[in-house]
Scaffold this active site. Structure first.
Site, short mmCIF file in Angstrom:
data_model
loop_
_atom_site.label_atom_id
_atom_site.label_comp_id
_atom_site.label_asym_id
_atom_site.label_seq_id
_atom_site.Cartn_x
_atom_site.Cartn_y
_atom_site.Cartn_z
N ASP A 1 -17.10 -10.99 -3.32
CA ASP A 1 -17.80 -10.01 -4.17
C ASP A 1 -17.09 -9.82 -5.51
O ASP A 1 -17.73 -9.62 -6.53
CB ASP A 1 -17.90 -8.67 -3.44
CG ASP A 1 -16.54 -8.07 -3.14
OD1 ASP A 1 -16.16 -7.08 -3.78
OD2 ASP A 1 -15.84 -8.60 -2.26
N GLY B 1 -15.79 -13.48 1.43
CA GLY B 1 -16.02 -12.17 0.81
C GLY B 1 -15.73 -12.20 -0.67
O GLY B 1 -14.83 -11.51 -1.16
N LYS C 1 0.81 -1.22 0.00
CA LYS C 1 0.00 0.00 0.00
C LYS C 1 0.85 1.28 0.00
O LYS C 1 0.39 2.34 -0.43
CB LYS C 1 -0.93 0.02 1.21
CG LYS C 1 -2.03 -1.02 1.19
CD LYS C 1 -3.18 -0.59 0.32
CE LYS C 1 -4.39 -1.50 0.48
NZ LYS C 1 -5.54 -1.06 -0.30
N GLU D 1 -9.41 -13.82 -3.43
CA GLU D 1 -10.05 -13.15 -2.30
C GLU D 1 -10.54 -14.18 -1.28
O GLU D 1 -10.61 -15.38 -1.60
CB GLU D 1 -11.20 -12.26 -2.78
CG GLU D 1 -12.30 -12.96 -3.52
CD GLU D 1 -13.28 -12.00 -4.17
OE1 GLU D 1 -13.26 -10.79 -3.88
OE2 GLU D 1 -14.09 -12.47 -4.99
N SER E 1 1.14 -9.66 -0.30
CA SER E 1 0.76 -8.24 -0.19
C SER E 1 1.25 -7.54 1.06
O SER E 1 1.45 -6.32 1.05
CB SER E 1 -0.76 -8.10 -0.29
OG SER E 1 -1.40 -8.89 0.69
N SER F 1 -8.70 -0.26 6.85
CA SER F 1 -8.62 -1.18 7.99
C SER F 1 -7.20 -1.27 8.54
O SER F 1 -6.98 -1.88 9.57
CB SER F 1 -9.09 -2.57 7.57
OG SER F 1 -8.23 -3.11 6.58
#
Length: 322
Positions: free
Chosen positions: A213, A211, A56, A207, A307, A81
């Site tokens: 989606d 979750g 990030k 994922e 990650s 988060s």
């Protein structure tokens, strides 16, 4: 964010120049045990060794580095988060601007402490009853701040794409690439670099099973919204993909896969025992999917993006002990 143009690989190249000398060029590691188990040549891009412990930082710094003097003076607001929170907080400190971060009440204590440690003001909310995006927009409007969302922003996506760019520069073309998927910043950025530098590679987003989606969105052709998923992969507890990330994913990704929490715990143990690395649950998503696809990976060159490695030590020990 929908009024922004979709970023391109040229934006990734520009981002790599912008973050050079500030972001770490993280190592690409291999494991003879992983290679033997999967019958493939596995290359792990270790963003758990990035500044603040996750990929990030790339997108966060790239975004803030493009602020005007007026924007820098007023400051930035973000919601996260944990990893985007720390990325924005550290980037703001390095660039000399104030930062306000909206974080959920159940965010890992280590991530909240680190965000405050970088000098940011933290605003706590309940992720199950309150809307973090609305809180962020309200703070931006009230105080003249610039809102940088965790994934649905062209500069964020371009910055995240630099991790895969470095991977290909180091190891060359790959047959398969796996990247964790939350809101899609890392995966869409990875897609831009993959299609430019290793166009024939099969690219998969991964994922948490609870979750999915992204998987639903990918297969239905439109963005699916879900309730906040309950999973140990706190970095992927997003409710939907973005207006920028989804079109790139739909265009450039081969499929979206899922992994169970139990698979993630097993992979965290593998990284700890065999590679001596602390990897957070979200960071283990790629390996989990690769292990499940073992039959297809025989004799192939495979890139897996780890990650991040931000996890409370007590929580980490608990997850490994199960």
């Amino acid at each position: 964010m929908s009024e922004q143009k979709l970023p391109t690989f040229e934006d990734v190249v520009a981002a790599s120049e912008r973050i050079a000398g500030v972001a770490h060029r993280t190592p690409v590691l291999s494991s003879s045990t992983a290679n033997a188990e999967l019958g493939a040549e596995i290359f792990f891009k270790c963003e758990n060794y990035q500044r603040m412990g996750a990929f990030k930082f790339r997108g966060g710094y790239n975004s803030l580095a493009r602020f005007t003097p007026e924007q820098r003076k007023a400051g930035v607001v973000a919601f996260s988060s944990g990893n985007h929170a720390q990325a924005i907080a550290l980037s703001a400190r390095l660039l000399g601007m104030p930062a306000t971060i909206v974080m959920p009440h159940d965010a890992p204590a280590a991530k909240v402490a680190a965000t405050r440690g970088y000098g940011a003001q933290v605003v706590i909310y309940d992720r199950y009853t309150e809307d973090r995006e609305q809180i962020g927009r309200d703070l931006a409007a009230r105080h003249g701040l610039t809102l940088i969302p965790p994934y649905d922003h062209a500069d964020v996506i371009a910055g995240q794409g630099t991790a895969a760019k470095e991977l290909f520069e180091e190891v060359g073309r790959l047959d398969y690439v796996f990247a964790p998927l939350g809101g899609g910043g890392l995966l869409s950025g990875t897609a831009l670099s993959t299609r430019a530098l290793s166009p024939s590679a099969k690219l998969f987003g991964v994922e948490p099973e609870a979750g999915n989606d992204g998987q639903q969105s990918f297969r239905s052709g439109s963005i699916v919204h879900i309730e906040t998923p309950k999973t140990i992969a706190d970095g992927a507890q997003t409710q939907h993909l973005g207006n920028l990330t989804f079109p790139i994913i739909k265009r450039d990704v081969d499929d979206i896969l899922t992994a169970s929490d139990e698979q993630l715990r097993a992979d965290m143990r593998f990284f700890a025992e065999r590679m001596k690395m602390v990897v957070e649950p979200t960071g283990a998503l790629g390996l989990a999917a690769a292990r499940a696809m073992k039959a297809q990976l025989q004799g192939k060159r495979v890139g897996i993006i780890i990650s991040g490695g931000n996890v409370d030590i007590a929580r980490y020990a608990e997850l490994l002990a199960r």
